[in-house]
Design an enzyme around this catalytic site. Structure first.
Site, PDB file in Angstrom:
ATOM      1  N   ARG A  36      60.884 -28.803  -9.313  1.00  0.00           N
ATOM      2  CA  ARG A  36      62.021 -28.799 -10.240  1.00  0.00           C
ATOM      3  C   ARG A  36      62.860 -30.068 -10.119  1.00  0.00           C
ATOM      4  NH1 ARG A  36      63.677 -22.407 -10.254  1.00  0.00           N
ATOM      5  NH2 ARG A  36      62.284 -21.927 -11.972  1.00  0.00           N
ATOM      6  N   LYS A 205      54.107  -5.385 -16.943  1.00  0.00           N
ATOM      7  CA  LYS A 205      54.730  -4.247 -17.616  1.00  0.00           C
ATOM      8  C   LYS A 205      54.953  -4.472 -19.098  1.00  0.00           C
ATOM      9  CE  LYS A 205      57.658  -2.719 -13.791  1.00  0.00           C
ATOM     10  NZ  LYS A 205      59.083  -2.850 -13.447  1.00  0.00           N
ATOM     11  N   GLY A 356      56.753 -17.135 -15.490  1.00  0.00           N
ATOM     12  CA  GLY A 356      56.599 -17.665 -14.134  1.00  0.00           C
ATOM     13  C   GLY A 356      55.216 -17.447 -13.552  1.00  0.00           C
ATOM     14  N   GLY A 379      62.445 -16.701 -17.024  1.00  0.00           N
ATOM     15  CA  GLY A 379      63.295 -15.822 -17.828  1.00  0.00           C
ATOM     16  C   GLY A 379      63.710 -16.466 -19.143  1.00  0.00           C
TER      17      GLY A 379
END
Ligand code: ADP
Ligand code: MG
Length: 399
Positions: A36, A205, A356, A379
């Site tokens: 990052r 999910k 991710g 996210g």
């Protein structure tokens, strides 16, 4: 709407507030992965090379206790940044106050300082995370212009992005080059894709991805479903899925998504099953119509890889979120590898990974270079794929 980029603002001699995403993984005070930091270098270099004065800042983890003030300092990050830039990066161990203000005023053209973890302001009243109006105003007062390169935090409307942008003056906020890429690739893929747009969705999910499925059902030409979420769909359609991961409370939703998809949703035809959630558990491929009651599906089967690959071969744009199977276990990584392979074979298409674990899967399986764009924001990229307005993006000045 087209957003301002750092190169659209004059930076020479300016005090440039720069929000970066330096939320790096740390262990025992050491950085375990500096990707990052490296990713922000082009924007930082651009501003330094053009004679701007950088005041850089980021969040690091969540700050809830006094102890977090010791373990979540950005000092090691400033040191690593200094090593990468091969120049001094002054670190101010505070998020406000005289030392910071004096250091900002002492900056010369082409110099950079960093201040402490913006979430240290969360310890009392969550000032950063609740976008306390005084805090955004104060930080904005330290600089002349604001460059936001933190896509990973863009789904949050915090003081360090939205707060500053609202106070720095009209036309004075721009995207850094990293943010620019995310807006360009994810934004265009979802809003004005070159068709056919094929979406591939998997992962753990259905509940995490409802918004993404709903938005892409509208936008995409086909949605290929793999990962554990396939079993909630298969069960909703009346199939026996054995001991596979199923979200019982999402069966109705899965059924209704399938019914209103008008054939856009493509489900697997076979799956790799095992008795236990272990790499060494003996496994076999079965049709989705004959999953043994005491076994669980841990990957898509070869027939599904072939089916999905044929669809992918027609794509001009591919958006992928969520691995096809338990890719962390080599015996159940073949579906994810197969899809990577199908995407790698595409010519002249724009291919994007958001999420991710999906990004980690593609990179760890050796396909990182094969994609047009791998999103850096887990996210944030999910919310962008849902078609939501990201405060960190929408608060950037329009061109
Ligand atoms: P992303 O982070 O890319 O959005 P998710 O977090 O939704 O992806 O899902 C990733 C996880 O899903 C992985 O850890 C993977 O092992 C798991 N997974 C994929 N397929 C299955 C399956 N059939 N059964 C259980 N877990 C699965
Ligand atoms: Mg994940």
């Amino acid at each position: 709407m087209s957003k301002k980029i750092v190169s659209d603002l004059g930076v020479t001699g300016k005090k440039v507030l720069m929000r970066v995403d330096f939320n790096v993984p740390m262990k025992d005070g050491k950085i375990t992965d500096d990707n990052r930091i490296v990713a922000a270098i082009p924007t930082i270099k651009y501003v330094l090379d053009n004679g701007g004065k950088i005041i850089a800042f980021s969040h690091l983890g969540k700050v809830k206790t006094e102890d977090d003030l010791k373990t979540k300092s950005l000092k090691p990050v400033a040191e690593r940044l200094s090593e990468i830039l091969k120049m001094p990066v002054e670190f101010i161990p505070d998020t406000r106050g005289k030392e910071l203000e004096d250091a900002v005023n002492a900056l010369k053209n082409g110099e950079i300082l960093m201040f402490e973890n913006t979430r240290f302001e969360d310890l009392k009243d969550k000032k950063e995370s609740k976008n306390n109006p005084e805090l955004g105003k104060y930080w904005a007062s330290l600089g002349d212009i604001f460059v936001n390169d933190a896509f990973g935090a863009a789904h949050r409307g915090h003081a360090s992005n939205l707060g500053i942008a609202s106070n720095i003056g009209k036309g004075n906020t721009a995207a850094g080059f990293l943010m620019e890429k995310e807006i360009k690739f994810i934004g265009e893929a979802v809003d004005s894709p070159v068709r056919p747009l094929i979406a591939i969705l998997g992962g753990a999910k259905v509940s995490d991805k409802i918004g993404v499925i709903e938005n892409l059902l509208v936008k995409a030409d086909k949605i290929l479903i793999g990962g554990a979420m396939m079993f909630t769909f298969l069960k909703a359609l009346g199939k026996n899925v054995g001991s596979s991961l199923v979200e019982e409370d999402k069966l109705e939703l899965a059924k209704s998504l399938f019914d209103k998809s008008y054939g856009k949703l493509v489900l697997p035809i076979d799956t790799v099953v095992a008795k236990k959630f272990e790499n060494d558990s003996p496994y076999k491929t079965v049709s989705v119509d004959s999953i043994p009651s005491d076994e669980m599906g841990l990957d898509i089967g070869a027939g599904t890889i072939e089916l999905f690959s044929k669809e992918i071969a027609k794509a001009k744009t591919v958006i992928w979120n969520g691995p096809m199977g338990v890719f962390e276990m080599p015996n159940f990584a073949k579906g994810t590898i197969g899809i990577c392979e199908a995407i790698a074979n595409l010519k002249g298409a724009t291919t994007i990974i958001g999420g991710g674990d999906s990004a980690a899967a593609a990179i760890s399986l050796g396909y990182g270079e094969k994609f047009t764009h791998i999103s850096t924001g887990g996210g944030a990229s999910l919310e962008y794929l849902e078609g939501r307005d990201l405060p960190g993006v929408s608060s950037i000045s329009d061109k």
